[in-house]
Design a protein around this motif. Structure first.
Motif, PDB file in Angstrom:
ATOM      1  N   SER A  57      -2.658  -3.617   3.103  1.00 52.63           N
ATOM      2  CA  SER A  57      -2.754  -3.743   4.555  1.00 52.63           C
ATOM      3  C   SER A  57      -3.858  -2.862   5.128  1.00 52.63           C
ATOM      4  N   TYR A  58      -4.278  -1.849   4.363  1.00 51.65           N
ATOM      5  CA  TYR A  58      -5.377  -0.987   4.788  1.00 51.65           C
ATOM      6  C   TYR A  58      -6.732  -1.509   4.293  1.00 51.65           C
ATOM      7  N   PHE A  59      -6.713  -2.566   3.453  1.00 46.95           N
ATOM      8  CA  PHE A  59      -7.950  -3.116   2.906  1.00 46.95           C
ATOM      9  C   PHE A  59      -8.002  -4.628   3.099  1.00 46.95           C
ATOM     10  N   PRO A  60      -8.008  -5.104   4.362  1.00 43.41           N
ATOM     11  CA  PRO A  60      -8.171  -6.542   4.585  1.00 43.41           C
ATOM     12  C   PRO A  60      -9.555  -6.979   4.117  1.00 43.41           C
ATOM     13  N   PRO A  61      -9.761  -8.294   3.892  1.00 44.22           N
ATOM     14  CA  PRO A  61     -11.051  -8.771   3.365  1.00 44.22           C
ATOM     15  C   PRO A  61     -12.267  -8.279   4.140  1.00 44.22           C
ATOM     16  N   GLU A  62     -12.171  -8.255   5.456  1.00 40.15           N
ATOM     17  CA  GLU A  62     -13.341  -7.846   6.242  1.00 40.15           C
ATOM     18  C   GLU A  62     -13.657  -6.371   6.037  1.00 40.15           C
ATOM     19  N   ARG A  63     -12.627  -5.551   5.931  1.00 40.23           N
ATOM     20  CA  ARG A  63     -12.878  -4.127   5.709  1.00 40.23           C
ATOM     21  C   ARG A  63     -13.456  -3.910   4.314  1.00 40.23           C
ATOM     22  N   SER A  64     -12.935  -4.635   3.317  1.00 37.01           N
ATOM     23  CA  SER A  64     -13.478  -4.528   1.962  1.00 37.01           C
ATOM     24  C   SER A  64     -14.938  -4.948   1.936  1.00 37.01           C
TER      25      SER A  64
ATOM     26  N   LEU B 129      -2.685  -2.700  12.697  1.00 36.29           N
ATOM     27  CA  LEU B 129      -1.272  -2.907  12.442  1.00 36.29           C
ATOM     28  C   LEU B 129      -0.507  -1.601  12.625  1.00 36.29           C
ATOM     29  N   SER B 130       0.678  -1.709  13.197  1.00 36.20           N
ATOM     30  CA  SER B 130       1.563  -0.551  13.283  1.00 36.20           C
ATOM     31  C   SER B 130       2.244  -0.351  11.926  1.00 36.20           C
ATOM     32  N   GLN B 131       2.859   0.794  11.741  1.00 39.80           N
ATOM     33  CA  GLN B 131       3.567   1.051  10.483  1.00 39.80           C
ATOM     34  C   GLN B 131       4.694   0.042  10.273  1.00 39.80           C
ATOM     35  N   LYS B 132       5.378  -0.318  11.358  1.00 38.95           N
ATOM     36  CA  LYS B 132       6.453  -1.301  11.248  1.00 38.95           C
ATOM     37  C   LYS B 132       5.907  -2.645  10.786  1.00 38.95           C
ATOM     38  N   GLN B 133       4.748  -3.053  11.329  1.00 36.77           N
ATOM     39  CA  GLN B 133       4.140  -4.319  10.936  1.00 36.77           C
ATOM     40  C   GLN B 133       3.700  -4.287   9.476  1.00 36.77           C
TER      41      GLN B 133
ATOM     42  N   ALA C 295       4.698  -6.145   4.081  1.00 37.09           N
ATOM     43  CA  ALA C 295       4.892  -5.864   2.654  1.00 37.09           C
ATOM     44  C   ALA C 295       6.165  -6.527   2.153  1.00 37.09           C
ATOM     45  N   LEU C 296       7.246  -6.476   2.942  1.00 36.01           N
ATOM     46  CA  LEU C 296       8.497  -7.139   2.556  1.00 36.01           C
ATOM     47  C   LEU C 296       8.323  -8.650   2.466  1.00 36.01           C
TER      48      LEU C 296
END
Length: 330
Positions: free
Chosen positions: A64-71, A188-192, A197-198
């Motif tokens: 979630s910290y490495f979406p395609p655009e960020r990568s 994204l928030s931590q909850k999101q 992930a779930l």
């Protein structure tokens, strides 16, 4: 402590003992072929499912910290060897199987990243993800697991380097000339992130669970029904071509690391050499036939042959390295 963590936490030997006691209490002889097969099947299915749940949750959260655009942005700021190394490292946290790596490969290529960089990612992503490190540690120990990951990353970086220097720009025209889109990074928030992930755990489990059942069933047959002499003859010290045989046997299969771990574990227990087992796993996860068919739609035949050749040679070399390591130190 290290042995306890490997055997009881990752290897879940307590679960193996518990299932054995339950089956014995029900009047089943777990030393018989049928009882042993059922014991192996139940233990491995439950163990792999638990590990899959935990690992996919952790990997999805990290992703979630490495979406395609960020990568893509990270890779676009690097050049040369450093870019290929970073691409290979990003591959360890961005995908689960060879087929799901291809859409990201397409996006990176359309975005104009060098072909060597995108191929380093494509090789590394299914071959040496975070899950493989944990699962291999549970069976072979952390030294073998780390060596497997490091050698896989070397194959990925070397493969990307070779392709970049060959200057074989044979990507399909619709990919090379595709419209380059710029996406806003989603905050994204931590909850999101946790909910995502779930959700990923559920989707992945639904997709791979049938393959886990099939793999464990095959592993149970190998473990309890196939004579050890047969395995040693084909994949042990008696056959110096065992690594090559394992690689070409693995290519037609389609599975991720969860789908082939039981087969590999059974082969090792029956006397197959370490390098044979690990090269089989690499071939299954990196060069599955469905992924090669998908890749053929994206790159031209000459480049596909180069890609396959690089992966096959690299995996074979890794296999023989581990065979030599086993002969000298294990």
């Amino acid at each position: 402590m290290g042995s306890f963590f490997q055997n009881q936490i990752l290897g879940m030997q307590w679960l193996n003992t518990l299932i054995g006691k339950i089956l014995s209490a029900l009047g089943l002889d777990i030393e018989s072929r049928i009882g042993g097969s059922l014991h192996f099947f139940l233990y491995d299915v439950i163990k792999i499912t638990i590990l899959l749940f935990v690992l996919i949750f952790l990997i999805s959260y990290i992703q979630s910290y490495f979406p395609p655009e960020r990568s893509r942005k990270i890779l676009s700021h690097c050049r040369g060897l450093s870019a290929r190394i970073i691409a290979a490292l990003l591959g360890t946290v961005t995908s689960f199987c060879s087929c799901s790596s291809i859409p990201l490969f397409m996006g990176f290529t359309t975005a104009g990243l060098p072909l060597g960089v995108t191929f380093s990612f494509l090789i590394s992503s299914p071959m040496v993800d975070f899950a493989s490190l944990i699962l291999l540690t549970s069976i072979f120990g952390w030294k073998i697991a780390i060596a497997y990951v490091v050698l896989g990353l070397i194959v990925a970086v070397a493969g990307g380097t070779i392709i970049e220097h060959l200057q074989e720009d044979q990507v399909a025209d619709f990919i090379r000339n595709g419209k380059r889109l710029s996406y806003e990074e989603e905050k994204l928030s931590q909850k999101q992130r946790l909910l995502s992930a779930l959700q990923s755990v559920g989707e992945t489990l639904k997709k791979v669970f049938p393959y886990i059942l099939l793999s464990v069933a095959v592993g149970a047959v190998i473990h309890n029904w196939i004579p050890e002499a047969w395995i040693i003859s084909a994949l042990g010290k008696k056959n110096p071509l065992g690594v090559i045989l394992a690689v070409f046997a693995g290519i037609p299969m389609y599975a991720d690391i969860f789908g082939c771990i039981s087969i590999s574990e059974s082969l090792l227990a029956k006397g197959a050499l370490l390098g044979v087992v690990l090269s089989f796993m690499m071939a299954v996860t990196t060069l599955s036939l469905p992924s090669l068919i998908m890749l053929k739609k994206v790159i031209k035949t000459k480049l596909l042959i180069i890609f396959i050749s690089i992966c096959v040679v690299g995996i074979i070399l890794v296999g023989y390295f581990f065979n030599a390591f086993q002969a000298l130190f294990l």
